[in-house]
Design a protein around this motif. Structure first.
Motif, short mmCIF file in Angstrom:
data_model
loop_
_atom_site.label_atom_id
_atom_site.label_comp_id
_atom_site.label_asym_id
_atom_site.label_seq_id
_atom_site.Cartn_x
_atom_site.Cartn_y
_atom_site.Cartn_z
N ALA A 127 0.84 -1.21 0.00
CA ALA A 127 0.00 0.00 0.00
C ALA A 127 0.87 1.25 0.00
O ALA A 127 0.59 2.21 -0.73
CB ALA A 127 -0.94 -0.02 1.21
N ALA A 128 1.93 1.27 0.79
CA ALA A 128 2.83 2.43 0.84
C ALA A 128 3.54 2.63 -0.50
O ALA A 128 3.67 3.76 -0.99
CB ALA A 128 3.85 2.26 1.96
N LEU A 129 3.99 1.56 -1.11
CA LEU A 129 4.66 1.66 -2.41
C LEU A 129 3.70 2.12 -3.49
O LEU A 129 4.08 2.91 -4.37
CB LEU A 129 5.30 0.32 -2.79
CG LEU A 129 6.53 -0.07 -1.96
CD1 LEU A 129 6.97 -1.49 -2.31
CD2 LEU A 129 7.66 0.91 -2.15
N THR A 130 2.45 1.65 -3.43
CA THR A 130 1.44 2.08 -4.40
C THR A 130 1.17 3.58 -4.25
O THR A 130 1.07 4.30 -5.24
CB THR A 130 0.15 1.27 -4.22
OG1 THR A 130 0.44 -0.11 -4.41
CG2 THR A 130 -0.93 1.70 -5.20
N ARG A 131 1.08 4.03 -3.01
CA ARG A 131 0.86 5.46 -2.76
C ARG A 131 2.03 6.27 -3.31
O ARG A 131 1.85 7.31 -3.94
CB ARG A 131 0.70 5.69 -1.26
CG ARG A 131 0.36 7.11 -0.92
CD ARG A 131 0.02 7.24 0.58
NE ARG A 131 -0.43 8.57 0.89
CZ ARG A 131 0.37 9.54 1.32
NH1 ARG A 131 1.66 9.31 1.49
NH2 ARG A 131 -0.11 10.73 1.59
N ARG A 132 3.27 5.82 -3.09
CA ARG A 132 4.45 6.53 -3.58
C ARG A 132 4.47 6.54 -5.11
O ARG A 132 4.78 7.54 -5.73
CB ARG A 132 5.72 5.86 -3.03
CG ARG A 132 7.01 6.37 -3.63
CD ARG A 132 7.21 7.84 -3.47
NE ARG A 132 7.45 8.15 -2.09
CZ ARG A 132 7.62 9.39 -1.63
NH1 ARG A 132 7.58 10.40 -2.46
NH2 ARG A 132 7.83 9.61 -0.38
N LEU A 133 4.13 5.42 -5.73
CA LEU A 133 4.08 5.33 -7.18
C LEU A 133 3.06 6.32 -7.73
O LEU A 133 3.33 7.05 -8.68
CB LEU A 133 3.74 3.91 -7.64
CG LEU A 133 3.55 3.71 -9.14
CD1 LEU A 133 4.86 4.00 -9.88
CD2 LEU A 133 3.06 2.31 -9.44
N TRP A 134 1.89 6.37 -7.14
CA TRP A 134 0.84 7.29 -7.58
C TRP A 134 1.31 8.74 -7.45
O TRP A 134 1.10 9.56 -8.33
CB TRP A 134 -0.45 7.05 -6.80
CG TRP A 134 -1.54 7.97 -7.20
CD1 TRP A 134 -2.12 8.92 -6.43
CD2 TRP A 134 -2.18 8.06 -8.48
NE1 TRP A 134 -3.08 9.60 -7.14
CE2 TRP A 134 -3.14 9.08 -8.41
CE3 TRP A 134 -2.04 7.38 -9.67
CZ2 TRP A 134 -3.94 9.45 -9.47
CZ3 TRP A 134 -2.84 7.73 -10.74
CH2 TRP A 134 -3.77 8.75 -10.63
N SER A 135 1.98 9.04 -6.35
CA SER A 135 2.52 10.39 -6.15
C SER A 135 3.55 10.73 -7.22
O SER A 135 3.55 11.83 -7.76
CB SER A 135 3.16 10.47 -4.75
OG SER A 135 3.80 11.69 -4.57
N ASN A 136 4.43 9.79 -7.55
CA ASN A 136 5.44 10.02 -8.59
C ASN A 136 4.81 10.21 -9.96
O ASN A 136 5.24 11.06 -10.75
CB ASN A 136 6.44 8.87 -8.64
CG ASN A 136 7.39 8.88 -7.46
OD1 ASN A 136 7.50 9.87 -6.75
ND2 ASN A 136 8.05 7.76 -7.22
N VAL A 137 3.78 9.44 -10.27
CA VAL A 137 3.10 9.57 -11.56
C VAL A 137 2.45 10.95 -11.67
O VAL A 137 2.54 11.61 -12.70
CB VAL A 137 2.05 8.44 -11.75
CG1 VAL A 137 1.11 8.74 -12.90
CG2 VAL A 137 2.77 7.11 -11.97
N ARG A 138 1.81 11.39 -10.59
CA ARG A 138 1.20 12.73 -10.61
C ARG A 138 2.27 13.81 -10.77
O ARG A 138 2.08 14.77 -11.52
CB ARG A 138 0.40 12.97 -9.34
CG ARG A 138 -0.93 12.24 -9.32
CD ARG A 138 -1.75 12.61 -8.12
NE ARG A 138 -0.86 12.61 -6.96
CZ ARG A 138 -1.20 12.95 -5.74
NH1 ARG A 138 -2.43 13.31 -5.49
NH2 ARG A 138 -0.35 12.91 -4.75
N PHE A 139 3.40 13.66 -10.07
CA PHE A 139 4.47 14.65 -10.20
C PHE A 139 5.03 14.68 -11.62
O PHE A 139 5.24 15.75 -12.20
CB PHE A 139 5.61 14.36 -9.22
CG PHE A 139 6.82 15.23 -9.47
CD1 PHE A 139 6.81 16.56 -9.07
CD2 PHE A 139 7.92 14.73 -10.14
CE1 PHE A 139 7.90 17.37 -9.33
CE2 PHE A 139 9.01 15.54 -10.40
CZ PHE A 139 9.01 16.87 -9.99
#
Length: 158
Positions: free
Chosen positions: A22-34
């Motif tokens: 879940a934490a890695l998915t959240r980080r991935l989503w944040s990176n994609v948005r950035f």
């Protein structure tokens, strides 16, 4: 009860794995948005396009200097110049640069055989000298063995 205690380590490891995922998915989503935001910013053209000086220290770069300069000359950016310091080259770097300068008013070649003052190394002194010749509001320092896309300056300024 014994069965539950035996299953507890497995349950805890699965829970840990789930939380990590879940934490890695959240980080991935944040990176994609950035990255999406950064791509939009890079494509935006600023209202006022500042003049940029591309500055290239060159010493014995005869094998790489022409492609570098040509890539800089082909920028899709309206206001830029290129200043190159031929720093006491012993090959034909200086001759190649002079030939390129004849063909483009954007290119200025400075020839130098000056030894850096005490406490300076060659490249940092060459960059300092280039900055003295720059006319741009923004300075792009780049090596002589680089190649630039036609959008390098526009994206950098955006």
């Amino acid at each position: 009860m014994g069965r539950i205690l035996r299953a507890l380590p497995t349950l805890l490891s699965h829970l840990t794995a789930l939380l990590t995922l879940a934490a890695l998915t959240r980080r991935l989503w944040s990176n994609v948005r950035f990255l999406s935001w950064a791509r939009r910013q890079a494509q935006a053209v600023p209202a006022a396009q500042p003049h940029v000086s591309a500055l290239v220290p060159a010493r014995n770069e005869s094998a790489t200097i022409v492609p570098c300069v040509v890539s800089l000359l082909h920028q899709d950016y309206p206001s830029f110049d290129i200043v190159i310091l031929d720093d006491a080259s012993t090959d034909d770097t200086g001759v190649q640069l002079d030939n390129l300068a004849v063909a483009s008013s954007r290119l200025t070649v400075v020839h130098s055989d000056e030894t850096p003052p005490t406490g300076w190394n060659g490249k940092s002194y060459a960059c300092s000298r280039l900055a003295d010749h720059a006319t741009g509001e923004w300075l792009l320092f780049t090596d002589a063995d680089t190649r630039h896309t036609s959008q390098s300056l526009a994206r950098g300024i955006a």
